[in-house]
Write an enzyme that holds these catalytic residues in place. Structure first.
Site, short mmCIF file in Angstrom:
data_model
loop_
_atom_site.label_atom_id
_atom_site.label_comp_id
_atom_site.label_asym_id
_atom_site.label_seq_id
_atom_site.Cartn_x
_atom_site.Cartn_y
_atom_site.Cartn_z
N GLY A 1 -35.61 -19.55 -24.67
CA GLY A 1 -36.97 -19.82 -25.19
C GLY A 1 -37.85 -18.45 -25.01
CG ASN B 1 -41.33 -27.93 -21.97
OD1 ASN B 1 -40.53 -28.24 -21.31
ND2 ASN B 1 -41.12 -26.50 -22.10
CG HIS C 1 -33.58 -30.19 -30.91
ND1 HIS C 1 -34.67 -28.76 -31.21
CD2 HIS C 1 -32.61 -29.40 -30.35
CE1 HIS C 1 -34.03 -27.77 -30.99
NE2 HIS C 1 -32.87 -27.83 -30.36
CG ASN D 1 -31.93 -24.95 -28.30
OD1 ASN D 1 -31.64 -24.93 -29.28
ND2 ASN D 1 -32.25 -25.93 -27.62
CG LEU E 1 -50.18 -24.39 -23.87
CD1 LEU E 1 -51.65 -25.01 -24.36
CD2 LEU E 1 -49.97 -23.11 -24.00
CG ASP F 1 -39.66 -22.96 -30.92
OD1 ASP F 1 -40.25 -24.03 -30.18
OD2 ASP F 1 -38.49 -23.02 -30.74
#
Lengths: 309, 418
Positions: B325, B96, B180, B279, B65, B306
């Site tokens: 993304g 993130n 990841h 990704n 967000l 995602d």
């Protein structure tokens, strides 16, 4: 047919066999022009072309500039090895700034694959891709095929091997598309580390033994080893590369037939080919350079006539 | 909140009303009546929507967000509203952000900012300090503050010993580690799937091998430590095989898949369109088939959108410079409902909750109203008018979808989208 099926030359994979035929017929005419005492035609007197080179180039840039000037176009040059990007200006902004000065056509070299395709979606000008990363270099492939046609009469049915660094080479990729489109048989040859894992899916043969490859082919297109594009070492030493993939006179003379040697330049003499091979009668390297101007004149002329229409 | 919902088909296989069309009365946020027809004697607000279906509230395990640090991409407020309008009553939010969430104060802060919202937010903490991949962040402290998962968002853990220690350290915590799935040295400069198309485009490819090697390594470490591991957003058939075997061995591993990796192959990149740059990268149909099979046999535990909002400047550049993304909340249901039957789509959208300690409420009288409202039969072109996010970087733009969320009822509030 007297016009191209496309408004830009972004890559060979976006054009047709008829486009190639038309470009070659037009280039035949221009080749005759550039061998006249007065090497210039007034065809593009009202056309302005910007050569935008975001990556270093000497030969391609000179060849394009000469082609444009032989057609009497107005030419502006912009070289910036990514400096604008580093300053924060986007590619679209850079090009639009130049286009706002009333430019009709853009010849662009760029380090990123697809940069021309990307730009074509955002700007209003005909675009000629003069090399985009490891994607395509369509005018090089056209001039290579034009030179094969000139030497051997036709491209269809000929066996052509591309030797060297296929992995990082836009010349290899565009040549594969162009040669296949014209009905040639294509092989790539080089150390396994420089052959893309999935290249066979493009319908080309893969060979790692240079002698076998040369015995198979009518034409060998020797690529330069592009050390500057390699993040790591793909082979132990240049010496070892040359031992396996360098063409010398002894090797050429020991073949079953006389093959044609090509090279897109610049040559690393003594690495991929020796001087006596480069300068031999089997080599058409300098013909390629001369044909480059005629083929680029044809491409620019044909795209410009689509703008006018 | 008091509300009378008219003519809603209930999709909830834990409920005695499963597949029945009912009126539902909500009083003070609780389901007080579920009957064929309820008279509105108390004069409550009435909700009537075309082809209305309701299910338990949906959950997404990987949402970005932007706030704090990337408010130009998205804000907490609008991001949570977007989740609600898209049918999600709870989301797990990736660290993130700038700075990343790597201590308890940051976790407290985001929890307190969002605690009164209809959408329940579970923050995911960074695994390492500043997500640098060097030293473990204060995992226990963050867990005490309300997070149960630890992830250096989209950053592979390159040092296997760090993952070993993280798995050992979290073994007795109420929390688990995300790793990841990407071996960076093998992936190199790869910006898309390594296949025929990457060869044709001259773009460096990242092979399935790069994902599978990392998954294999992680599973060895998991077997050694007997810890708890989540592998987010797998994309290859090889990963499925490895994880299936690990589960048979009894290892505590879960994994997820991004919805767009089920929907699109790498062929979508044929003209360098950066909206398809994600990704892990879009793979082949063979991989998609294996992922779908993995979802149906339970090898893959849950799906995620995602969701990663990015600005025009992040995306509208040369392919190699574009960020990875896509946003995904708004298209999540439509995409899943296009791929699967509605009942399966709903299962996939709810079955991740238990792993994140999110309570599920059956659609039964007396239970809390935690509902998603949707129409599974609406066919539409997903365009910018379908996007509620601040950023518009949706991979689904200009694709046809079937099924759209109306919104949610959760935490005694209602949020409706279109």
């Amino acid at each position: 047919m007297n016009e191209l099926s496309v408004n830009h030359l972004l890559g060979i994979k976006y054009i047709t066999k008829s486009d190639i035929d038309l470009i070659f017929e037009t280039a035949d005419h221009f080749k005759e022009v550039i061998n006249r005492p007065i090497k210039k035609v007034p065809s593009l007197r009202d056309v302005t072309i910007a050569n935008l080179f975001f990556e270093n180039s000497t030969r391609t840039k000179l060849s394009f500039e000469l082609a444009e000037k032989r057609l009497s176009a107005d030419v502006i040059n912009f070289s910036a090895a990514q400096s604008s990007v580093k300053k924060g200006e986007t590619l679209i902004d850079t090009v639009n700034n130049i286009l706002s000065m009333k430019v009709d056509m853009v010849v662009m070299r760029h380090p990123n694959p697809g940069a021309g395709v990307f730009l074509s979606k955002h700007i209003k000008a005909a675009i000629v891709n003069a090399g985009d990363g490891a994607h395509e270099h369509p005018t090089q492939a056209l001039l290579d095929s034009f030179s094969i046609r000139e030497r051997l009469g036709e491209v269809a049915g000929k066996n052509v091997v591309i030797v060297g660094d296929i992995l990082h080479s836009r010349v290899a990729l565009s040549n594969i598309y162009a040669l296949k489109l014209q009905g040639a048989n294509v092989m790539v040859c080089g150390p396994n580390t420089l052959i893309p894992q999935h290249i066979h899916k493009l319908g080309v043969k893969v060979e790692h033994d240079l002698r076998k490859a040369l015995n198979w082919c009518d034409v060998a297109n020797m690529l330069r080893v592009q050390n500057e594009r390699m993040a790591i070492s793909y082979f132990p030493s240049t010496r070892e590369y040359t031992q396996q993939y360098g063409v010398n006179k002894n090797l050429l003379d020991s073949l079953d037939k006389e093959i044609v040697i090509m090279h897109p330049g610049p040559i690393n003499r003594g690495v991929e080919i020796t001087s006596d091979v480069a300068d031999s009668g089997q080599s058409i390297i300098l013909d390629q350079v001369q044909n480059g101007v005629a083929v680029r004149m044809a491409v620019i002329y044909l795209l410009a006539s689509k703008i006018k229409n | 909140m008091n509300l009378l919902i008219k003519n809603a088909k209930i999709i909830d296989d834990t409920s005695s009303h499963h597949l029945l069309t009912k009126d539902i009365l909500i009083e003070n946020g609780v389901l007080s009546k579920i009957e064929d027809s309820i008279e509105n004697t108390s004069n409550y607000e009435t909700l009537k929507l075309e082809n209305l279906h309701v299910s338990q509230g949906w959950f997404d395990s990987s949402v970005c967000l932007g706030e704090p640090g990337f408010e130009d991409r998205e804000t907490l407020e609008n991001g949570l509203n977007t989740a609600g309008k898209s049918g999600f009553t709870s989301i797990a939010m990736n660290p993130n952000s700038k700075p990343v969430f790597n201590d308890n104060a940051q976790i407290f802060s985001v929890k307190s900012k969002t605690q009164h919202h209809a959408v329940n937010l579970k923050p995911i903490g960074a695994l390492t300090v500043n997500s640098d991949g060097v030293d473990l962040a204060e995992l226990y402290d963050m867990q005490q503050a309300g997070t149960i998962a630890f992830y250096d968002y989209k950053k592979p853990i390159s040092n296997p010993n760090l993952l070993k220690i993280a798995l050992q350290y979290t073994k007795h915590l109420e929390g688990f580690v995300y790793s990841h799935p990407l071996e960076q040295k093998i992936s190199g400069n790869g910006v898309m799937n390594e296949e025929k198309l990457s060869t044709m485009l001259g773009l460096a490819g990242s092979p399935n091998l790069a994902e599978a090697m990392q998954v294999a390594r992680d599973l060895f470490l998991l077997e050694y430590t007997k810890g708890k591991l989540h592998i987010p957003t797998i994309s290859t058939r090889e990963s499925i095989d490895l994880i299936r075997e690990a589960k048979i061995k009894g290892l505590q591993v879960t994994c997820s898949v991004a919805i767009h990796n089920l929907f699109f192959t790498d062929e979508m990149l044929h003209d360098f369109d950066t909206k398809y740059k994600v990704n892990p990268p879009l793979r082949t149909q063979q991989d998609i088939d294996a992922l779908l099979e993995g979802l149906s046999n339970g090898t893959i535990d849950y799906i995620t959108s995602d969701h990663n909002p990015l600005t025009i400047e992040d995306k509208n550049v040369e392919f190699e410079h574009a960020s990875y993304g896509t946003i995904g909340l708004e298209s999540a249901f439509g995409a899943l409902n296009t791929l699967f039957s509605t009942e399966i789509a709903i299962k996939l959208l709810t079955r991740g909750k238990k792993h994140y300690q999110i309570e599920s409420f059956s659609i039964e009288v007396g239970e809390k109203a935690n509902l998603t409202l949707f129409n599974p039969d609406e066919d539409y072109l997903f365009d910018k008018s379908c996007v509620f996010s601040k950023s518009k970087n949706s991979i689904f733009l200009d694709h046809d979808l079937t099924g759209r969320a109306y919104g949610i009822i959760s935490n005694n509030q209602i949020i409706l989208g279109k």
